[in-house]
Design a protein around this motif. Structure first.
Motif, PDB file in Angstrom:
ATOM      1  N   ALA A   1       0.828  -1.210   0.000  1.00 24.50           N
ATOM      2  CA  ALA A   1       0.000   0.000   0.000  1.00 24.50           C
ATOM      3  C   ALA A   1       0.858   1.255   0.000  1.00 24.50           C
ATOM      4  CB  ALA A   1      -0.928  -0.011   1.220  1.00 24.50           C
ATOM      5  N   LEU A   2       1.936   1.254   0.762  1.00 24.21           N
ATOM      6  CA  LEU A   2       2.823   2.423   0.783  1.00 24.21           C
ATOM      7  C   LEU A   2       3.522   2.607  -0.550  1.00 24.21           C
ATOM      8  CD1 LEU A   2       4.416   2.036   4.353  1.00 24.21           C
ATOM      9  CD2 LEU A   2       2.634   3.641   3.639  1.00 24.21           C
ATOM     10  N   GLU A   3       3.948   1.527  -1.167  1.00 26.51           N
ATOM     11  CA  GLU A   3       4.605   1.624  -2.471  1.00 26.51           C
ATOM     12  C   GLU A   3       3.633   2.133  -3.534  1.00 26.51           C
ATOM     13  OE1 GLU A   3       6.118  -2.273  -3.125  1.00 26.51           O
ATOM     14  OE2 GLU A   3       7.982  -1.909  -2.004  1.00 26.51           O
ATOM     15  N   GLU A   4       2.372   1.701  -3.431  1.00 28.25           N
ATOM     16  CA  GLU A   4       1.361   2.146  -4.396  1.00 28.25           C
ATOM     17  C   GLU A   4       1.138   3.651  -4.310  1.00 28.25           C
ATOM     18  OE1 GLU A   4      -3.386   1.350  -5.359  1.00 28.25           O
ATOM     19  OE2 GLU A   4      -2.277  -0.036  -4.060  1.00 28.25           O
ATOM     20  N   LYS A   5       1.255   4.210  -3.096  1.00 28.21           N
ATOM     21  CA  LYS A   5       1.085   5.647  -2.888  1.00 28.21           C
ATOM     22  C   LYS A   5       2.414   6.393  -2.985  1.00 28.21           C
ATOM     23  CE  LYS A   5      -3.323   5.329  -2.111  1.00 28.21           C
ATOM     24  NZ  LYS A   5      -4.325   5.901  -3.043  1.00 28.21           N
ATOM     25  N   GLU A   6       3.449   5.673  -3.452  1.00 31.77           N
ATOM     26  CA  GLU A   6       4.790   6.240  -3.657  1.00 31.77           C
ATOM     27  C   GLU A   6       5.374   6.828  -2.377  1.00 31.77           C
ATOM     28  OE1 GLU A   6       4.483   8.993  -6.888  1.00 31.77           O
ATOM     29  OE2 GLU A   6       4.245   7.417  -8.388  1.00 31.77           O
ATOM     30  N   ILE A   7       5.098   6.174  -1.277  1.00 32.23           N
ATOM     31  CA  ILE A   7       5.734   6.535  -0.008  1.00 32.23           C
ATOM     32  C   ILE A   7       6.924   5.626   0.191  1.00 32.23           C
ATOM     33  CG2 ILE A   7       5.440   6.551   2.499  1.00 32.23           C
ATOM     34  CD1 ILE A   7       2.585   7.428   2.065  1.00 32.23           C
ATOM     35  N   GLU A   8       8.088   6.225   0.355  1.00 34.90           N
ATOM     36  CA  GLU A   8       9.328   5.457   0.389  1.00 34.90           C
ATOM     37  C   GLU A   8       9.519   4.759   1.738  1.00 34.90           C
ATOM     38  OE1 GLU A   8      14.170   6.138   0.012  1.00 34.90           O
ATOM     39  OE2 GLU A   8      12.772   7.821  -0.251  1.00 34.90           O
ATOM     40  N   VAL A   9       9.796   3.471   1.650  1.00 31.23           N
ATOM     41  CA  VAL A   9      10.219   2.698   2.828  1.00 31.23           C
ATOM     42  C   VAL A   9      11.737   2.586   2.731  1.00 31.23           C
ATOM     43  CG1 VAL A   9      10.055   0.532   4.067  1.00 31.23           C
ATOM     44  CG2 VAL A   9       8.053   1.426   2.865  1.00 31.23           C
ATOM     45  N   PRO A  10      12.491   3.381   3.500  1.00 30.57           N
ATOM     46  CA  PRO A  10      13.936   3.504   3.267  1.00 30.57           C
ATOM     47  C   PRO A  10      14.712   2.272   3.722  1.00 30.57           C
ATOM     48  CG  PRO A  10      13.333   4.708   5.227  1.00 30.57           C
ATOM     49  CD  PRO A  10      12.052   4.185   4.636  1.00 30.57           C
ATOM     50  N   PHE A  11      15.914   2.174   3.181  1.00 25.84           N
ATOM     51  CA  PHE A  11      16.865   1.150   3.606  1.00 25.84           C
ATOM     52  C   PHE A  11      18.023   1.860   4.304  1.00 25.84           C
ATOM     53  CE2 PHE A  11      17.605   2.399  -0.775  1.00 25.84           C
ATOM     54  CZ  PHE A  11      18.923   2.788  -0.756  1.00 25.84           C
ATOM     55  N   PRO A  12      18.813   1.152   5.095  1.00 29.08           N
ATOM     56  CA  PRO A  12      19.924   1.798   5.807  1.00 29.08           C
ATOM     57  C   PRO A  12      20.877   2.492   4.835  1.00 29.08           C
ATOM     58  CG  PRO A  12      19.531  -0.387   6.688  1.00 29.08           C
ATOM     59  CD  PRO A  12      18.666  -0.252   5.467  1.00 29.08           C
ATOM     60  N   GLN A  13      21.217   3.746   5.126  1.00 34.75           N
ATOM     61  CA  GLN A  13      22.103   4.511   4.259  1.00 34.75           C
ATOM     62  C   GLN A  13      22.849   5.555   5.071  1.00 34.75           C
ATOM     63  OE1 GLN A  13      19.712   7.172   1.649  1.00 34.75           O
ATOM     64  NE2 GLN A  13      17.953   6.152   2.603  1.00 34.75           N
ATOM     65  N   ARG A  14      23.931   6.049   4.504  1.00 34.08           N
ATOM     66  CA  ARG A  14      24.749   7.061   5.165  1.00 34.08           C
ATOM     67  C   ARG A  14      25.110   8.159   4.166  1.00 34.08           C
ATOM     68  NH1 ARG A  14      23.222   4.770   8.894  1.00 34.08           N
ATOM     69  NH2 ARG A  14      24.314   3.866  10.687  1.00 34.08           N
TER      70      ARG A  14
END
Length: 287
Positions: A255-268
């Motif tokens: 559902a979040l991907e469909e609404k283009e809401i980003e589920v982030p991954f670990p990053q620096r």
């Protein structure tokens, strides 16, 4: 040694009272035995009725009835010996010493026995419950007077001493009919949390296994290293806990991907500082 008629008559005369006394004592002992056996039967029947009315566990009920029956028969034997004129004081002392020696030799087993009695009487869990204790998580398969058998979810069977269970914390996951499902969701910084909350709640409403009361809720819990952390909570039947968790974690992601809401991954984000100036800029200036 020769016996004449007078000697033999004297022996018979002296022995006759003793024989009669012995016969009377034996007769009394027989009467005591049958009377005691009848009384023991009545007591066991009364105890059995009490146990059935109290809904006592079958294994504990059987053990206690056997224990009471054995104790009553020991008392009956002592009564018979006393009727026959046997000194029972020394016999009781020997039994006490033997009991003490056995108790010292079986300290661990006695602790497990006491723990088993407590478990079967107070029933912190029953057969079929999912429990966690002593670092073991699984379904209770059997409760004996000394040990409890737990089958873990990878099908390993663990036998746990009742003494350890009775003296430590036990988490019973089956005691209540409903359980709270908790899911952790992270979204990228800059995301509108109100919109995200609505998307998640709308997703949960589509699952009929989730209870309307208490209503599902979504809380913002933490500024994470890589995301804004949300805690999603809802209630379901205890048996539906994990299916609800697994299905809705996947449904929320979609559902979040469909609404283009980003589920982030670990990053620096890495920033370079050059005290003597950026070498790339210097090379450009030289050109």
């Amino acid at each position: 040694m020769e016996f004449d008629n007078n000697t033999l008559s004297g022996i018979i005369e002296n022995a006759s009272p003793l024989v009669w006394v012995a016969l009377i004592s034996i007769l009394k002992a027989v009467v005591v035995y049958f009377a005691g056996k009848w009384v023991i039967g009545l007591v066991i029947k009364a105890v059995d009725k009490i146990f059935k009315k109290s809904d006592l566990d079958a294994s504990l009920s059987s053990f206690l009835k056997s224990f009471i029956r054995g104790l009553l028969y020991v008392l009956l034997i002592l009564a018979i010996l006393a009727t026959l004129g046997v000194e029972v004081t020394a016999f009781i002392a020997v039994l006490g010493a033997a009991g003490l020696a056995i108790g010292l030799a079986l300290q661990g087993s006695l602790a497990n026995f006491a723990g088993g009695v407590l478990i079967l009487v107070f029933k912190p869990f029953k057969i079929g419950d999912t429990v966690e204790a002593q670092g073991i998580l699984g379904s209770v398969e059997k409760i004996d007077i000394l040990y409890t058998t737990v089958r873990q979810f990878d099908n390993k069977v663990v036998t746990v001493p009742n003494g350890n269970l009775a003296n430590n914390n036990i988490t019973n996951y089956s005691e209540k009919p409903t359980r709270r499902v908790e899911m952790a969701v992270g979204v990228a910084y800059g995301t509108d949390l109100k919109v995200t909350r609505k998307i998640i709640l709308d997703t949960l409403k589509k699952d009929d296994r989730i209870h309307a009361d208490p209503a599902p809720a979504v809380y913002f819990t933490n500024f994470g290293d890589n995301s804004l952390d949300l805690s999603v909570r809802c209630w379901a039947d205890a048996g539906d806990l994990w299916p609800v968790f697994w299905d809705n974690m996947e449904n929320i992601k979609e559902a979040l991907e469909e609404k283009e809401i980003e589920v982030p991954f670990p990053q620096r984000d890495v920033h370079h500082y050059f005290p003597e100036g950026n070498p790339e800029l210097k090379s450009v200036e030289k050109k």
